[in-house]
Each structure stands twice: as structure tokens, then as C-alpha cells.
Write an enzyme that holds these catalytic residues in place. Sequence first.
Site, PDB file in Angstrom:
ATOM      1  CE  LYS A 281      46.421  57.724 140.599  1.00 48.89           C
ATOM      2  NZ  LYS A 281      47.960  57.534 140.519  1.00 48.89           N
ATOM      3  NE  ARG A 355      52.720  49.021 144.635  1.00 55.46           N
ATOM      4  CZ  ARG A 355      53.828  49.686 144.499  1.00 55.46           C
ATOM      5  NH1 ARG A 355      54.835  49.630 145.022  1.00 55.46           N
ATOM      6  NH2 ARG A 355      53.691  50.343 143.183  1.00 55.46           N
TER       7      ARG A 355
HETATM    8  N1  BES Z   1      46.895  53.080 138.812  1.00 60.93           N
HETATM    9  C1  BES Z   1      48.308  53.675 139.160  1.00 60.93           C
HETATM   10  C2  BES Z   1      49.369  53.372 138.160  1.00 60.93           C
HETATM   11  C3  BES Z   1      49.107  54.102 136.657  1.00 60.93           C
HETATM   12  C4  BES Z   1      49.842  55.364 136.177  1.00 60.93           C
HETATM   13  C5  BES Z   1      47.959  53.643 135.671  1.00 60.93           C
HETATM   14  C6  BES Z   1      49.489  55.951 135.196  1.00 60.93           C
HETATM   15  C7  BES Z   1      47.812  54.245 134.620  1.00 60.93           C
HETATM   16  C8  BES Z   1      48.669  55.277 134.042  1.00 60.93           C
HETATM   17  C9  BES Z   1      48.915  53.195 140.319  1.00 60.93           C
HETATM   18  O1  BES Z   1      47.818  52.832 141.346  1.00 60.93           O
HETATM   19  C10 BES Z   1      49.568  54.141 140.967  1.00 60.93           C
HETATM   20  O2  BES Z   1      49.317  55.075 141.519  1.00 60.93           O
HETATM   21  N2  BES Z   1      51.013  53.628 140.987  1.00 60.93           N
HETATM   22  C11 BES Z   1      52.021  54.729 141.624  1.00 60.93           C
HETATM   23  C12 BES Z   1      52.754  54.139 142.621  1.00 60.93           C
HETATM   24  C13 BES Z   1      53.762  55.137 143.597  1.00 60.93           C
HETATM   25  C14 BES Z   1      52.807  55.946 144.488  1.00 60.93           C
HETATM   26  C15 BES Z   1      54.517  54.235 144.386  1.00 60.93           C
HETATM   27  C16 BES Z   1      53.192  55.260 140.525  1.00 60.93           C
HETATM   28  O3  BES Z   1      53.232  54.449 139.735  1.00 60.93           O
HETATM   29  O4  BES Z   1      53.333  56.383 140.538  1.00 60.93           O
HETATM   30 MN    MN Z   2      47.452  54.485 142.708  1.00 59.96          MN
END
Ligand code: BES
Ligand code: MN
Length: 501
Positions: A281, A355
Site C-alpha cells: 500500500k 477474502r
Molecule cells: N483492508 C483493506 C480495505 C480497507 C480500505 C479497509 C480502507 C479500511 C479502509 C483491504 O484488505 C484491501 O486492501 N482491499 C483492497 C482490495 C483490492 C486490492 C482488490 C481495496 O479495496 O482497495
Molecule cells: Mn488489504
Amino acid sequence: MNIQITTQAVQNVECDALIVVAARRALGKGEHEVLFSSPAMDLDNALDGVLSNVCADGEFKGNLGELLTLHTMGRIAPKRVIVVGLGTEQKIRTQTLRFVSQIAAHHAQNIGVHQVALAVDWGNEHISVVEAVQAQVEGAMLGAYTFRQYQHAERNGTGITQFLLVVEQADELEQAMRRGQALAEATNFARDLVNEPPNVLTPRELAHRASTMAKQFALECEILDKPKMEELGMGGLLAVTQGSAEPPQFIILRYRGGDSEKGMALVGKGITFDTGGISIKPADHMEEMKGDMAGAAAVLGAMQAIATLRPAINVTALIPTCENMPSGTAYRPGDILRIMNGKTIEIVNTDAEGRLILADALSYAVKQGLSPIIDLATLTGGIVVALGHTMTGLFCNSEQLTKEILTAGEAAGEKFWSMPLDEEYSEMIKSDIADIKQSAGRVASSVTAAKILQHFVGNARWAHLDIAGTSYVDSKRPYQEKGATGVGVRTLVELAVQRAS
Ligand code: BES
Ligand code: MN
Ligand code: ZN
């Protein structure tokens, strides 16, 4: 936090601050008057009309959440009076009382008082006195919440240490007060878990806190370790944890509500820190990813309150927990994993880790024959784009269960918005070389994430609550400090109570 009930007259209650309410009534022609609750009226009399005077001068209008703080200069027992506005008379509901108590208690916490009395007292045709009492206790304890154990005590003082609930008739209200207290304490327990820094709240520490709570509240607790996960074939959880030096844990709590035949499973995402892994990230706001276990926290909070309120239903909590880290041992984009139910997933982005661990937990729930299954997860940034920080996304394969959750949410004062699971979305997660592809990119990402989870619920009735937007607020609010909200706890408890009856 100590909370007691008293039937003393409001002007005689010894306290640092007494909270009362007043509403706003339209008189026609754009004119309004302030409508005092009966405790507010009593105070006004005891103070020779100072409250009416302030209102007559237009300094307090009774708008929703409006605050007025007066020092009483020794004329009555409460050192201060805090009046909080309920807004338009006709719109007052249970949630209004919960909300204004939260605002007033948060204000009292901020000005550094210790003993706070509550005299909200507002029944109407929509709200029974019992509901009003529960809601105001809940609100006050939620509003008073702080997370300060890592700062010097001198910097913040001790804060609110006691609430006194001022009522006319104590007998039937003690139980309503204890119910509000149980729900607020469980919510605040969940908030603590989310606010803890990720170096403290590791997967092992989460398991430790779960088992400590289980002992205290007489719940069964079982923790599965890595060899057991290998034996069960939990390929999702094992892949995500691969890059971390911290061992993964699979937490199971069981509540038995008498000899009830009814059952349900609660599943919570427990990523104690989400760096994104190899698909790392950006640095901005990454610290907020300590909250990626808010689903797990909500499930643990709900179990605590369920154990206190004892509804006649069996509830099983399942929490897969690990870290998502980049390292030489981390899982990679391109990997193919096999989940506990035998299905394979092609990895395309290691940041879509939630997931994968949920797939194993849902498979485990199905193997145990549990239904309905409710999972809570900070799953996607997509749901934050869609619904912001106001509503939780609700994905559900049963219309009946959708209704039950919406109703429970309304009673609990938490908002849900029903999202689609239409078959067309399945196209997007087809893989050329595995059963499914882990992610379909940015378009409808909260929906495709839910579609992936659906592959692991078999024939069970199932709901997925995406709390990525609602579990954490990144700025101060008039009713709460920055950080964890504890979202989901009260709705889950309400759902268990409703299903039990
Ligand atoms: N934990 C994150 C989602 C999240 C985003 C939680 C903002 C709280 C605040 C999750 O694991 C994630 O990174 N999701 C990605 C998935 C993508 C890479 C397909 C997302 O939603 O950007
Ligand atoms: Mn994630
Ligand atoms: Zn995550």
C-alpha cells in the site's frame, strides 16, 4: 465506569455536571419555542428561570446536538447543568436520545468532569421509558469513551468515573440501564481492540484478549494454531500469514443459550496489520490499517454482550487472524491457493487478503453446519467510495435475513445499506487457470469481493457486512473522538436477541 440509579430530585443530585434535554417546537409562521423536558423544567424553577431566560434571548434553540453549559454557583447540588438539544419534537426517536446523550457525555468528558448525572427522561408515542433509559445509558457511555492508556495521566486527568441515572421510578428501569451498560461496554471493548497499536495487538495478543474475555464471561474458547490450520487445509489464512514473523491464530468462541435448537455463526476479519503485502500500500494513512481487525473486534464485543444478556440461541464466533506483510517468505501475485473447502484461487493482488482468510473461516462454519452465518470485515476501499463513513454495506443471500439485519440495525442505531449480489458480477472473477480469480480490480470492488466470499458459504444463509468505512473515523466528531467506532457490536447483539425470541 460505575453507573448507579437514583430517584433524588434533579436539583439535589450531587455531581459535577447534570445533563438534561430540550426540544424545538414549531409555532407556525417560522417561529419556534424551546420545549423543556420535565427535569429541565425542575432545574429552571430551582434556578429562578435562568434556562428560560437564556432561551428567551435566543442563545439556545433546542437544535439537534446543540449544547448549553451553565455553572450553578452553589445554588443547587449539581455544579453544572448541560442542556442538549433534541431537535424538532416530532422527529425524536430512540436513536435521537442515544445520540444526544453521546454528544453531551462527550462534551462532559472533554471539559474534564468526573461525576455526571443523566436526566434525559423523554418518552413519547414512539419511545417507551425503558427504551429511553437504555438508549441514554448506551449513548452516555459511548460518548465518554477515550483511549488514553499510552499518555501520561496528568495530561488528561481521570475523566468521567461515574454516571448517575436520575429517574422517577427505579424498579423497572434497573434492567434497562444494565442492558444499555452491557451494550456500551461491549462496544467500547471492541473499540479498544481496534485502537490498540499493531505492535501490541498481534494475532497472539488478540487471541489472548479473546480467551481472557471468554473466561470472564463464561464462554467456551478454543484457539487453533498453525499445525491445526495445516491439517484442516486453511490455504487462504496460511498464505496471507506467510510473510509475517507473527504466528497466525484461529479463534473460536461458543455461547450456548440454554438448550435452544437455534444457532448462528459470527465471522470476523482479523488482520492485525495490513501493509498490502508484496502489492504494498502507499505510505499515506497506512497506520490506519491497524484497524483491519475491526470485524474480529465487533464479533468479540458482540459475544461479550450476548454472554451478559443470555438470549436463548447458540452463537459461534470464528476469527481468522494474522498480519499481511511483505517479505522473502510472503505470498505472491500469481500464486494459486487451495481454500479449506477445496476451491482454488488465483492471486492477482496480495492486498486483497481479507477474502482469503474469510474464505477459510466461512468454509469452517459451513463444515460445522452453522447457519445463518454473518461475517464482518473491513474488506474493501470500494465500500468507502460507495457509502462513505455513514452506512455499512450489507450483502446477503436471503431477503428474510436482510430484513432482520436492517431491523436490528435500526434498533441498535446503526445504518446498513443493502448491496447487490447479482449473478452478472460472477463473470468478473473468472480465472483462466484456477476456480476463481481473487480480484477483479477497481470496478464494483466491494461487490466482487462479496461474490468471492459467496463461493465459500455453500447452502447456508449468509450476510456479509463490509465495515471498511464505518469502523474507523479519521477526524474528531462532536459525539466521539478520532479512531474506532465499535460498529456492528450492537446490531449483532440485537440480531441474536431478536432471533432468540
Ligand atoms: N483492508 C483493506 C480495505 C480497507 C480500505 C479497509 C480502507 C479500511 C479502509 C483491504 O484488505 C484491501 O486492501 N482491499 C483492497 C482490495 C483490492 C486490492 C482488490 C481495496 O479495496 O482497495
Ligand atoms: Mn488489504
Ligand atoms: Zn485488509
